[in-house]
Design a protein around this motif. Structure first.
Motif, PDB file in Angstrom:
ATOM      1  N   PHE A 102      32.268  -0.521   1.433  1.00 55.82           N
ATOM      2  CA  PHE A 102      33.420  -1.323   1.855  1.00 55.82           C
ATOM      3  C   PHE A 102      33.779  -1.014   3.309  1.00 55.82           C
ATOM      4  N   PHE A 103      33.864   0.259   3.646  1.00 53.90           N
ATOM      5  CA  PHE A 103      34.094   0.650   5.038  1.00 53.90           C
ATOM      6  C   PHE A 103      32.769   0.667   5.789  1.00 53.90           C
ATOM      7  N   VAL A 104      32.845   0.441   7.088  1.00 54.77           N
ATOM      8  CA  VAL A 104      31.657   0.471   7.941  1.00 54.77           C
ATOM      9  C   VAL A 104      31.594   1.857   8.588  1.00 54.77           C
ATOM     10  N   PRO A 105      30.693   2.722   8.132  1.00 61.08           N
ATOM     11  CA  PRO A 105      30.678   4.107   8.622  1.00 61.08           C
ATOM     12  C   PRO A 105      30.543   4.229  10.135  1.00 61.08           C
ATOM     13  N   ASP A 106      29.676   3.408  10.740  1.00 59.26           N
ATOM     14  CA  ASP A 106      29.489   3.482  12.195  1.00 59.26           C
ATOM     15  C   ASP A 106      30.784   3.161  12.938  1.00 59.26           C
ATOM     16  N   ALA A 107      31.540   2.205  12.416  1.00 61.64           N
ATOM     17  CA  ALA A 107      32.800   1.816  13.064  1.00 61.64           C
ATOM     18  C   ALA A 107      33.849   2.912  12.937  1.00 61.64           C
ATOM     19  N   VAL A 108      33.955   3.484  11.739  1.00 56.96           N
ATOM     20  CA  VAL A 108      34.916   4.568  11.525  1.00 56.96           C
ATOM     21  C   VAL A 108      34.572   5.761  12.419  1.00 56.96           C
ATOM     22  N   SER A 109      33.277   6.065  12.542  1.00 59.88           N
ATOM     23  CA  SER A 109      32.836   7.170  13.400  1.00 59.88           C
ATOM     24  C   SER A 109      33.165   6.885  14.866  1.00 59.88           C
ATOM     25  N   ALA A 110      32.952   5.641  15.299  1.00 62.05           N
ATOM     26  CA  ALA A 110      33.263   5.273  16.683  1.00 62.05           C
ATOM     27  C   ALA A 110      34.754   5.420  16.960  1.00 62.05           C
ATOM     28  N   LEU A 111      35.578   4.995  16.012  1.00 60.08           N
ATOM     29  CA  LEU A 111      37.030   5.123  16.176  1.00 60.08           C
ATOM     30  C   LEU A 111      37.421   6.597  16.294  1.00 60.08           C
ATOM     31  N   ARG A 112      36.831   7.432  15.448  1.00 63.42           N
ATOM     32  CA  ARG A 112      37.142   8.865  15.493  1.00 63.42           C
ATOM     33  C   ARG A 112      36.711   9.475  16.832  1.00 63.42           C
ATOM     34  N   ARG A 113      35.592   9.029  17.369  1.00 64.15           N
ATOM     35  CA  ARG A 113      35.144   9.562  18.666  1.00 64.15           C
ATOM     36  C   ARG A 113      36.133   9.215  19.768  1.00 64.15           C
ATOM     37  N   HIS A 114      36.661   7.995  19.733  1.00 65.60           N
ATOM     38  CA  HIS A 114      37.671   7.619  20.730  1.00 65.60           C
ATOM     39  C   HIS A 114      38.909   8.509  20.613  1.00 65.60           C
ATOM     40  N   LEU A 115      39.321   8.809  19.393  1.00 67.02           N
ATOM     41  CA  LEU A 115      40.471   9.693  19.197  1.00 67.02           C
ATOM     42  C   LEU A 115      40.190  11.079  19.766  1.00 67.02           C
ATOM     43  N   LEU A 116      38.992  11.581  19.523  1.00 63.27           N
ATOM     44  CA  LEU A 116      38.625  12.913  20.013  1.00 63.27           C
ATOM     45  C   LEU A 116      38.593  12.967  21.537  1.00 63.27           C
ATOM     46  N   ARG A 117      38.279  11.822  22.164  1.00 55.94           N
ATOM     47  CA  ARG A 117      38.271  11.770  23.632  1.00 55.94           C
ATOM     48  C   ARG A 117      39.683  11.702  24.211  1.00 55.94           C
ATOM     49  N   GLY A 118      40.670  11.507  23.351  1.00 52.30           N
ATOM     50  CA  GLY A 118      42.041  11.397  23.829  1.00 52.30           C
ATOM     51  C   GLY A 118      42.497   9.985  24.090  1.00 52.30           C
ATOM     52  N   ASP A 119      41.697   8.996  23.669  1.00 53.48           N
ATOM     53  CA  ASP A 119      42.093   7.598  23.850  1.00 53.48           C
ATOM     54  C   ASP A 119      43.234   7.242  22.906  1.00 53.48           C
ATOM     55  N   ARG A 120      44.030   6.279  23.321  1.00 59.95           N
ATOM     56  CA  ARG A 120      45.068   5.723  22.445  1.00 59.95           C
ATOM     57  C   ARG A 120      44.438   4.573  21.668  1.00 59.95           C
ATOM     58  N   VAL A 121      44.175   4.805  20.404  1.00 62.39           N
ATOM     59  CA  VAL A 121      43.489   3.819  19.576  1.00 62.39           C
ATOM     60  C   VAL A 121      44.501   3.031  18.748  1.00 62.39           C
ATOM     61  N   ARG A 222      31.822  -8.027  31.459  1.00 66.22           N
ATOM     62  CA  ARG A 222      32.546  -7.103  30.570  1.00 66.22           C
ATOM     63  C   ARG A 222      31.967  -7.127  29.150  1.00 66.22           C
ATOM     64  N   TYR A 223      31.062  -8.070  28.889  1.00 70.40           N
ATOM     65  CA  TYR A 223      30.503  -8.225  27.538  1.00 70.40           C
ATOM     66  C   TYR A 223      29.593  -7.049  27.189  1.00 70.40           C
ATOM     67  N   ALA A 224      29.745  -6.543  25.948  1.00 71.60           N
ATOM     68  CA  ALA A 224      28.839  -5.555  25.378  1.00 71.60           C
ATOM     69  C   ALA A 224      28.756  -5.847  23.891  1.00 71.60           C
ATOM     70  N   GLU A 225      27.765  -5.276  23.230  1.00 72.24           N
ATOM     71  CA  GLU A 225      27.685  -5.469  21.782  1.00 72.24           C
ATOM     72  C   GLU A 225      27.109  -4.229  21.115  1.00 72.24           C
ATOM     73  N   VAL A 226      27.428  -4.089  19.829  1.00 72.82           N
ATOM     74  CA  VAL A 226      26.902  -2.987  19.030  1.00 72.82           C
ATOM     75  C   VAL A 226      26.428  -3.551  17.689  1.00 72.82           C
ATOM     76  N   GLU A 227      25.472  -2.878  17.094  1.00 72.17           N
ATOM     77  CA  GLU A 227      25.019  -3.203  15.757  1.00 72.17           C
ATOM     78  C   GLU A 227      25.425  -2.044  14.857  1.00 72.17           C
ATOM     79  N   TRP A 228      26.420  -2.283  14.030  1.00 73.67           N
ATOM     80  CA  TRP A 228      26.946  -1.224  13.158  1.00 73.67           C
ATOM     81  C   TRP A 228      26.619  -1.539  11.697  1.00 73.67           C
ATOM     82  N   SER A 229      26.290  -0.501  10.967  1.00 73.24           N
ATOM     83  CA  SER A 229      26.011  -0.656   9.534  1.00 73.24           C
ATOM     84  C   SER A 229      26.755   0.410   8.744  1.00 73.24           C
TER      85      SER A 229
END
Length: 229
Positions: A102-121, A222-229
């Protein structure tokens, strides 16, 4: 003076926005909730019958589709108090969270990495806020900021108050105290173009060929893309 301004800018965290449905979770989470409601109370389908004659006209235009969605939510939640809805949404979220994939692991991991970098997510979604919050809690992201669609109390039960899609996302972000430009936006939807255009880096998640071509033309460098599974 310039050094003070530079220091203040460096101390301000980057704002990173994540869409929810189709990015952090698979599918449309609020529609999934409503489908479960209908399966458990099939009589609610009869409430939708008066909409059938107008369906072709409503589907032709964006405004018509909004009206159709608004009416459908009203009818499927008819007689459901806001507190009852919240209890049902939380229960539904707990069940969904247990579904494999149900959750997309790659997306959740990416969000957590932004938090660890100090970003405001901030998760910015068309999903209703209590359902989205309960789902985020299921993966221990309950502390992440959330800007979502909202319901309100009425004598009919819980009814739509804010449908947070398209340009409304920017208006709701402004009400939340956050204005463009954003450092980065992740989305899988063309409807999020206003939000993507307000980003320094616009990341399309798993885009199809048609969406890729359309978004590349509008977003340029500014366009970029990712393939998350």
């Amino acid at each position: 003076m310039n050094q003070a301004v530079s220091s203040a800018a460096a101390a301000t965290p980057r704002v990173v926005l994540f869409d929810f449905d189709g990015v952090l979770v698979r599918g449309d989470s609020f529609s999934g909730f409503l489908r479960v409601r209908v399966r458990r109370q099939a009589w609610r389908l009869a409430l939708l019958l008066p909409l059938l004659p107008a369906l072709p006209l409503l589907l032709l235009r964006r405004r018509g589709r909004r009206i159709l969605l608004h009416c459908t939510v009203r009818l499927l939640l008819l007689g459901t108090s806001l507190s009852r809805y919240r209890a049902l949404a939380e229960s539904h979220a707990r069940v969904q969270a247990l579904r494999r994939g149900f959750f997309v692991p790659d997306a959740v991991s990416a969000l957590r990495r932004h938090l660890l970098r100090g970003d405001r997510v901030i998760v910015v979604t068309g999903c209703e806020e209590h359902l989205a919050r309960a789902l985020l809690q299921a993966v221990r992201l309950d502390g992440v900021e959330l800007v979502a669609s909202r319901l309100r109390r009425s004598w009919l039960g819980a009814v739509p108050a804010v449908h947070n899609v398209g340009r409304e996302k920017l208006r709701q972000m402004e009400a939340h105290g956050v204005e463009p430009p954003f450092a980065c936006v992740y989305s899988d939807a063309g409807a999020d173009l206003p939000m993507l255009l307000a980003a320094e880096r616009a990341v399309l998640v798993n885009p199809g060929e048609s969406l890729r071509a359309r978004m590349q033309a509008r977003l340029g460098s500014r366009y970029a893309e990712v393939e998350w599974s």
